[in-house]
Each structure stands twice: as structure tokens, then as C-alpha cells.
Design an enzyme around this catalytic site. Sequence first.
Site, short mmCIF file in Angstrom:
data_model
loop_
_atom_site.label_atom_id
_atom_site.label_comp_id
_atom_site.label_asym_id
_atom_site.label_seq_id
_atom_site.Cartn_x
_atom_site.Cartn_y
_atom_site.Cartn_z
N GLU A 4 7.60 5.22 -15.22
CA GLU A 4 7.95 5.52 -13.82
C GLU A 4 9.37 6.09 -13.65
O GLU A 4 9.93 6.08 -12.57
CB GLU A 4 7.77 4.27 -12.93
N TYR A 6 12.08 4.85 -14.84
CA TYR A 6 13.12 3.84 -14.81
C TYR A 6 13.99 3.96 -16.07
O TYR A 6 13.80 4.83 -16.91
CB TYR A 6 12.50 2.44 -14.71
N ARG A 54 5.04 -1.31 -20.83
CA ARG A 54 4.39 -0.27 -20.02
C ARG A 54 4.95 1.08 -20.45
O ARG A 54 6.12 1.39 -20.22
CB ARG A 54 4.63 -0.52 -18.53
N HIS A 92 8.93 8.32 -10.28
CA HIS A 92 9.01 8.32 -8.81
C HIS A 92 9.38 9.70 -8.29
O HIS A 92 9.01 10.08 -7.18
CB HIS A 92 10.03 7.29 -8.32
N GLN A 179 -0.23 1.90 3.24
CA GLN A 179 0.37 1.72 4.56
C GLN A 179 1.08 0.37 4.74
O GLN A 179 2.10 0.31 5.42
CB GLN A 179 -0.70 1.88 5.65
C1 LIG Z 1 4.06 -3.38 -3.49
C2 LIG Z 1 4.05 -2.76 -4.86
C3 LIG Z 1 5.17 -2.87 -5.68
C4 LIG Z 1 5.15 -2.31 -6.97
N1 LIG Z 1 6.23 -2.48 -7.78
C5 LIG Z 1 6.18 -2.06 -9.07
C6 LIG Z 1 7.24 -2.31 -9.99
O1 LIG Z 1 8.25 -2.89 -9.63
N2 LIG Z 1 7.11 -1.86 -11.25
C7 LIG Z 1 5.99 -1.20 -11.67
O2 LIG Z 1 5.88 -0.88 -12.84
N3 LIG Z 1 4.99 -0.93 -10.83
C8 LIG Z 1 5.04 -1.35 -9.55
N4 LIG Z 1 4.02 -1.07 -8.70
C9 LIG Z 1 2.94 -0.18 -9.17
C10 LIG Z 1 1.78 -0.94 -9.77
O3 LIG Z 1 2.18 -1.58 -10.95
C11 LIG Z 1 0.62 0.00 -10.11
O4 LIG Z 1 1.03 0.86 -11.14
C12 LIG Z 1 0.19 0.89 -8.97
O5 LIG Z 1 0.11 0.16 -7.77
C13 LIG Z 1 -1.14 1.57 -9.27
O6 LIG Z 1 -2.14 0.68 -9.56
P1 LIG Z 1 -3.20 0.17 -8.45
O7 LIG Z 1 -3.97 1.39 -8.02
O8 LIG Z 1 -4.03 -0.85 -9.18
O9 LIG Z 1 -2.43 -0.42 -7.33
C14 LIG Z 1 4.01 -1.61 -7.42
C15 LIG Z 1 2.92 -1.49 -6.59
C16 LIG Z 1 2.92 -2.06 -5.33
C17 LIG Z 1 1.68 -1.90 -4.46
S1 SF4 Z 2 -5.59 -1.12 1.13
FE1 SF4 Z 2 -3.90 -2.60 1.11
S2 SF4 Z 2 -3.21 -2.78 -0.99
FE2 SF4 Z 2 -4.50 -0.96 -0.83
S3 SF4 Z 2 -3.02 0.67 -0.50
FE3 SF4 Z 2 -3.72 0.05 1.55
S4 SF4 Z 2 -2.23 -1.50 2.16
FE4 SF4 Z 2 -1.95 -1.21 -0.04
#
Ligand SMILES: Cc1cc2nc3c(=O)[nH]c(=O)nc-3n(C[C@H](O)[C@H](O)[C@H](O)COP(=O)(O)O)c2cc1C
Ligand code: SF4
Length: 510
Positions: A4, A6, A54, A92, A179
Site C-alpha cells: 500500500e 507504506y 503483506r 494509496h 461510505q
Molecule cells: C476501515 C478500514 C481500515 C483499513 N486499514 C488498513 C490498514 O491499516 N492496513 C492495511 O493493510 N489495510 C487496511 N485496510 C484495507 C484492508 O486490509 C483490505 O485490504 C481492503 O479493505 C480490501 O479488502 P476487502 O474487500 O475484504 O475489504 C483497511 C480497510 C478498512 C475498511
Molecule cells: S458495505 Fe459496509 S463495510 Fe462494505 S464498503 Fe460499504 S460501509 Fe464499508
Amino acid sequence: MGSEGYFLNQFLAPRTNCREDRWGGSLENRMRLPVEVVARVRAALGPEKLLIYRISLLDLVTEGQEWSEIVALAHAVTEAGADVLNTGIGWHEARVPTIVTSVPRAAFAHLTAKLRPEVSVPVIASNRINTPQVAETILAQGQADMVSMARPFLADPNFVATAARGEAARIAPCIACNQACLDHTFSGKLSSCLVNPRACHETELVLAPASAPRRIAVVGAGPAGLSSALALAERGHAVTLFDKADRIGGQLHYAAAIPGKEEFRGLIDWFEAEIGARTVDLRLGHAPEPDELTGFDEVIVATGVRPRDPGIPGQEGPNVISYADLLSGRAQAGPRVAVVGAGGIGFDVAEYLVTGHSTTIDPPAWRTEWGVSDPSVARGGLAPEGPRPDPAIRRVTLLQRKAEKLGKRLGKTTGWVHRAGLQMRAVEMLGGVSYERIDAQGLHVTTPDGPRLIEADTIVLCAGQESERGLADALLSRGVAAHVIGGAEVAAELDAKRAIDRGTRLAATL
Ligand SMILES: Cc1cc2nc3c(=O)[nH]c(=O)nc-3n(C[C@H](O)[C@H](O)[C@H](O)COP(=O)(O)O)c2cc1C
Ligand code: SF4
């Protein structure tokens, strides 16, 4: 956390690592920091504890990593003590979307699959894996040893237990809208979930069994009415849910019609499954008269919105349609279209008008559209030829009265994707206009540069909405104190997040 963009990732990519000492330059030097960190963490943990690294498989920025470097890093960090490799996608800073709703499900699992034969440790696929079926397909095809989910557990903390019971249809789906989760995070607010307002509010928003079950009418089966009906039923109340349409979902159906918003279909399906599974007396195709509602202990009015009348001279003409007519298929648009109003709906309508084929359900086409290549072919996985979207199928002009950048108020983490999507399809965006009149030639406006005719075959009105309060007012005049929620209460923008939150919170108090 080595992806990401970082700290660790910044040392790996030539884009950011400009050092000339032993921490920069050659691949071995650029890898030194992450490898040292893993080795030190392993030493601190001892041999037993699990360490997951990761790894960025696709930086999606110029001068990012190339595949041979990523594989070399995978070997180096596992030798230094990482037990498992998780997949990270996109910095990002990347201008390619990586998790929003228009990204195809499991869009990047093919890269985890590409890494898997290169290493001897388990690999994890990530991003947009939001149903047990998607997860199972990745595992069954041997693309990964495990899958990672973040947002799906906000949408439904019982995901795993419900999947294990074989009841996938009853898992509240993450629609990848961002959202209430990431948009909140990046605004310094507590994260939650549009679909599940109890996420991160579990101790404060409690759906305890009702001490005295009551008969409650809910009028309107859009997101506000549906969420209150479900929460009331969960608490043990006897709920009757009315809607004048012959199906539940309300305006969610318009969202589901937009290319790139297919996930909303899953949300409607889930509401259907839940309403069917709970003891809710569902009465479709029926708008109750006030007299029918006087026998209930409580009445909740969730009658939604009606379009605001922008009052443009000539708007009664045959070339003028509403967004509801367009998205429901009741009306068709010609090849040149002016869209009046550039809020969330105006942007969605423009997307609908220019898109012939939704790439969200066609991952290879989606990659071509956004210029995503393979990191074996191009550094960072950015195609040298850049984004190559299908040409727009209509010529669209999107207009607003506000003299600010169009789309400024869209979601914090998603607005840029919508703006970029329309720019790629040459949608003209005009702010600060006054609407003068509509005639057979099109829409006459005054722009900050003077008068102008937007030549158009069709003018689509998306000029906001007003609360549909007819029933609420009629009940009030009979002395029935109804609870008004959702768009019927506040119509500023169509807002499923607010509607679902309000519906659930009200239900928790009755
Ligand atoms: C509220 C929130 C905070 C997140 N913070 C981090 C983080 O600090 N580090 C990280 O690697 N990914 C972070 N992510 C990304 C998740 O690890 C993941 O890669 C991303 O949400 C995509 O996967 P998903 O479709 O299962 O949500 C965050 C995601 C959410 C929703
Ligand atoms: S459905 Fe919930 S968890 Fe999924 S992207 Fe929207 S607010 Fe985030």
C-alpha cells in the site's frame, strides 16, 4: 505491512527509494529494510508465533516494483521468518481503484495465483472477496491457500458461522461502497458499515428483545423501512411492512441498474432473504390509507422521496425525462444527453449513459479500461499505453448550478473514481450554470462565460428530491404520531447509509 505504499514498500520501489547507501540502489539494498524488519520481528516473537507479511503484488504507481523483484522479496522475507504471505494491491497514491464497488470481485486473485507456485509458504488472496462463493471459487481453483476479508466482517460479523451453516443468502453483503468504513476513517470518524450500522457501535446500538411486543406498521420498503422492519422483528414485535410497488428495495433498484454498482443487487437480495426468514407480514402493491393504520400501536413512515421540480421552462417537452424513468427502463435516451444536476445521482446517470458494457463483471476488460498490466510486463503493473476505456456510447454533458468542482461532495475515498471514469469517457462537466429553457434543440443555459446551447436529444432531470410526506401529514392531521424516517424525513441526497442507520436506531427504541 509491506504494501500500500507504506514505509517498507517505499524502500522497495525505485519511485521513492533514492538512497545511495546500503539501503538503496540495487534490489538487494532496496529489500534490506523489509527483510531486516521481518528478521527482527521473528527474533522478538520466537519460533512459534505466526508472522504474516503483506506483500505488494501490484504497486499501480510508476517506478513501482516488477515481478522478478517481488518474487525475490517473497523468498527473502520467508527465509527471514515470515510464515504466510498476504496480498497487497495498489499504493494509496495509485490512480487505479483497488477496492471500490466498481472493482470486479476477486479482481486481483490471479496475481496471488501467480505467486503461489514460486513460494513454499501459504499465500492469501485479498480485496473484493465478499461472498462465500467468491472465496470458495478462489480456493477451489487453487489460486490461493487462504482468503482475506476486511469489510465483509463489518457488514456481517456472523459471516463465517452463517457460511458454515450453508446459508450464504443470509449473510449481509459488503457492497464495497466505503461510505461508512473508509470514508469515516479518512474523516477522523469511527468506522461503521452502511449495511450494518451496529458495526463498531455494538454496545450502544443494541437490539434487545422487546419487553412488551407491539403491532407496528412500516410503510415503505426502501432501505429505511426494510432495516427498521428487520430490527423490529428481531426484537419480537409484530411487523406489517407495506409498499406501493410490487417488490421491495425502493430506490436501491436504481442504484443496482448503474454499471459498476451491481453489488446493490446483492443487498436487495439479502433484504428479501431476511424479510422472508423473519415473521414480517409483507404487503406489496399496496399503499395503505391513513384509516388502515389507526389500529397499530406504532406507525413508521418510510415513504421515501419524489423528484424535485427544477422549474425549467420547457421541461414538459417530450425530450425531457427523469432519472427514475431512465433507470427503470420506462424511457430511453438519445445519442446526445444533458444531465441536469451533478449530485450522486447525476454522476451515476452519466455513468449509465456513457457505458455500453459494465467492466465490473468482466475483469480482463476492467484491467484494460484502467490500464492495469502484469508486473512481469511493466513496472508497477501499469500498462505503458495507459487506461483504454471503451468509447462512450453517448455524448453527455453533466451540469450543476453550484460554481464548484463537479463531484466535490462525492465520497471521500470513491469520488475520484467516479470523476476519473466520466473524464475517461469525455463527459463534459459544467458548473455555475443557470438553466434558462429547454426546446427541441436542447438545453439553453447561462454559463460563467455567457449564454450557451447544450445541443441534446434528451435532457435527464436529476435535480434533487423532496420528502414524500403525504401519508405522514395525513396521519398527523388525524392525531396519529407517526415516526418519519429515511428520505421521507430528510431528502437532501439519496442516502442509504443514513436511512439504514435511522431505521435501525428507531427500531432499537420502540
Ligand atoms: C476501515 C478500514 C481500515 C483499513 N486499514 C488498513 C490498514 O491499516 N492496513 C492495511 O493493510 N489495510 C487496511 N485496510 C484495507 C484492508 O486490509 C483490505 O485490504 C481492503 O479493505 C480490501 O479488502 P476487502 O474487500 O475484504 O475489504 C483497511 C480497510 C478498512 C475498511
Ligand atoms: S458495505 Fe459496509 S463495510 Fe462494505 S464498503 Fe460499504 S460501509 Fe464499508
